[in-house]
Design a protein around this motif. Sequence first.
Motif, PDB file in Angstrom:
ATOM      1  N   UNK A   1     -12.115   2.962  -8.550  1.00  0.00           N
ATOM      2  CA  UNK A   1     -11.144   1.878  -8.652  1.00  0.00           C
ATOM      3  C   UNK A   1     -10.009   2.122  -7.676  1.00  0.00           C
ATOM      4  N   UNK A   2      -9.562   1.066  -7.017  1.00  0.00           N
ATOM      5  CA  UNK A   2      -8.487   1.202  -6.047  1.00  0.00           C
ATOM      6  C   UNK A   2      -7.752  -0.095  -5.836  1.00  0.00           C
ATOM      7  N   UNK A   3      -6.851  -0.105  -4.848  1.00  0.00           N
ATOM      8  CA  UNK A   3      -6.035  -1.268  -4.561  1.00  0.00           C
ATOM      9  C   UNK A   3      -6.825  -2.377  -3.893  1.00  0.00           C
ATOM     10  N   UNK A   4      -6.316  -3.581  -4.033  1.00  0.00           N
ATOM     11  CA  UNK A   4      -6.930  -4.767  -3.435  1.00  0.00           C
ATOM     12  C   UNK A   4      -6.152  -5.119  -2.170  1.00  0.00           C
ATOM     13  N   UNK A   5      -6.809  -5.185  -1.018  1.00  0.00           N
ATOM     14  CA  UNK A   5      -6.102  -5.535   0.223  1.00  0.00           C
ATOM     15  C   UNK A   5      -5.353  -6.854   0.104  1.00  0.00           C
ATOM     16  N   UNK A   6      -4.139  -6.876   0.674  1.00  0.00           N
ATOM     17  CA  UNK A   6      -3.354  -8.098   0.668  1.00  0.00           C
ATOM     18  C   UNK A   6      -2.555  -8.335  -0.590  1.00  0.00           C
ATOM     19  N   UNK A   7      -2.555  -7.376  -1.532  1.00  0.00           N
ATOM     20  CA  UNK A   7      -1.778  -7.499  -2.763  1.00  0.00           C
ATOM     21  C   UNK A   7      -0.728  -6.406  -2.812  1.00  0.00           C
ATOM     22  N   UNK A   8       0.167  -6.485  -3.789  1.00  0.00           N
ATOM     23  CA  UNK A   8       1.214  -5.472  -3.918  1.00  0.00           C
ATOM     24  C   UNK A   8       0.658  -4.118  -4.338  1.00  0.00           C
ATOM     25  N   UNK A   9      -0.580  -4.104  -4.828  1.00  0.00           N
ATOM     26  CA  UNK A   9      -1.225  -2.836  -5.199  1.00  0.00           C
ATOM     27  C   UNK A   9      -2.187  -2.350  -4.124  1.00  0.00           C
ATOM     28  N   UNK A  10      -2.075  -2.895  -2.916  1.00  0.00           N
ATOM     29  CA  UNK A  10      -3.027  -2.562  -1.850  1.00  0.00           C
ATOM     30  C   UNK A  10      -3.037  -1.072  -1.518  1.00  0.00           C
ATOM     31  N   UNK A  11      -1.893  -0.416  -1.662  1.00  0.00           N
ATOM     32  CA  UNK A  11      -1.796   0.991  -1.291  1.00  0.00           C
ATOM     33  C   UNK A  11      -2.145   1.943  -2.437  1.00  0.00           C
ATOM     34  N   UNK A  12      -2.524   1.408  -3.573  1.00  0.00           N
ATOM     35  CA  UNK A  12      -2.904   2.280  -4.702  1.00  0.00           C
ATOM     36  C   UNK A  12      -4.100   3.131  -4.301  1.00  0.00           C
ATOM     37  N   UNK A  13      -4.003   4.458  -4.420  1.00  0.00           N
ATOM     38  CA  UNK A  13      -5.103   5.320  -3.973  1.00  0.00           C
ATOM     39  C   UNK A  13      -6.345   5.123  -4.823  1.00  0.00           C
ATOM     40  N   UNK A  14      -7.531   5.177  -4.233  1.00  0.00           N
ATOM     41  CA  UNK A  14      -8.763   5.052  -5.024  1.00  0.00           C
ATOM     42  C   UNK A  14      -8.912   6.224  -5.982  1.00  0.00           C
ATOM     43  N   UNK A  15      -9.467   5.950  -7.134  1.00  0.00           N
ATOM     44  CA  UNK A  15      -9.643   6.994  -8.145  1.00  0.00           C
ATOM     45  C   UNK A  15     -10.989   6.801  -8.824  1.00  0.00           C
ATOM     46  N   UNK A  16     -11.715   7.898  -9.005  1.00  0.00           N
ATOM     47  CA  UNK A  16     -13.000   7.878  -9.690  1.00  0.00           C
ATOM     48  C   UNK A  16     -12.795   7.932 -11.197  1.00  0.00           C
ATOM     49  N   UNK A  17     -13.704   7.282 -11.930  1.00  0.00           N
ATOM     50  CA  UNK A  17     -13.723   7.455 -13.386  1.00  0.00           C
ATOM     51  C   UNK A  17     -15.157   7.693 -13.833  1.00  0.00           C
ATOM     52  N   UNK A  18     -15.291   8.437 -14.910  1.00  0.00           N
ATOM     53  CA  UNK A  18     -16.615   8.888 -15.344  1.00  0.00           C
ATOM     54  C   UNK A  18     -17.248   7.991 -16.392  1.00  0.00           C
ATOM     55  N   UNK A  19     -16.435   7.395 -17.278  1.00  0.00           N
ATOM     56  CA  UNK A  19     -17.055   6.602 -18.350  1.00  0.00           C
ATOM     57  C   UNK A  19     -16.379   5.271 -18.608  1.00  0.00           C
TER      58      UNK A  19
END
Length: 322
Positions: free
Chosen positions: A133-151
Amino acid sequence: MRALLVVNPAATTTSARTRDVLTHALASDLKLEVATTEYRGHARDLARRAAESGSAELVIALGGDGTVNEVVNGLLHHGPDPAALPGLAVVPGGSTNVFARALGLPNDVVEATGALLSALESGSQRTVGLGLAGGVPGTEDAEAPPRWFTFTAGLGFDAGVIGRVEQQRERGKRSTHALYVRQVMRQFLGEQHRRQGTITLSRPGEEPVGELVLAIVCNTAPWSFLGNKPLYAAPEASFDTALDLLGLSRLTPAAVSRYATQLLTSSPERGPHGKHALTLHDLTDFTLQSQVPLPLQMDGDHLGLRTSVKFTGVRRALRVIA
């Protein structure tokens, strides 16, 4: 085999004595290095160094789902490469231990250690899919670093519950299932958008689905446990497929009662369902966007407020000893 044991000393269901016994048992079969976490994110840093240096062929996480999540994110910092990266093993020490139990491991730390040693002796392993999961380009969360999740990951109601639980734990409360149930009720009473949701789901080639109150993303089933009771939000979810999603468009008292009952009586064959429930299976790429900032959680870790998150299901991302 060279192995790094990452120990969370604050693990809910282990004592210092138990951890010492388990360490000695693992050291009898492995060339073991032990590292104890000292701050939030330390397990991620330790696993990343092990992956980058090649100092370990196996990284063992002794702790709860949060510790496992950090280790996974450290191992996959440069992306998935199951053949080249150290394998992952888990000894459950948290209050719920969803990832370990979904792998079929015993929830007891001693029994799980025995199962791990048996798996190492027999060479039993599998390569599992994960969520990113990560940021969406062109939004205010665009720079949110991608992060893995297991479940699991969640935007909205369930993440708000986890945020409330974390606040209570910071005040000294123990992480118990009763604590979670109380916070579910408080989150419901404080939910401002329970009659008309603010979340829109977008998928390539499909019409958007709007007005969701909550969205739960599952990488495996069960989604969680209430004591020894497995809860199936998305029964078809699997480590062998991409991601599943459960979205609810209404959380009135009647709807909450209905869906809570369905969740408590859920099974591998049937989860929550109805005209206000959206269920999707094996999604590789989708985005959740909200008109207002909503809480986000991954693997039971509250990550603050977001208005948009891009999700990717990555098959065969990590090698796991189980």
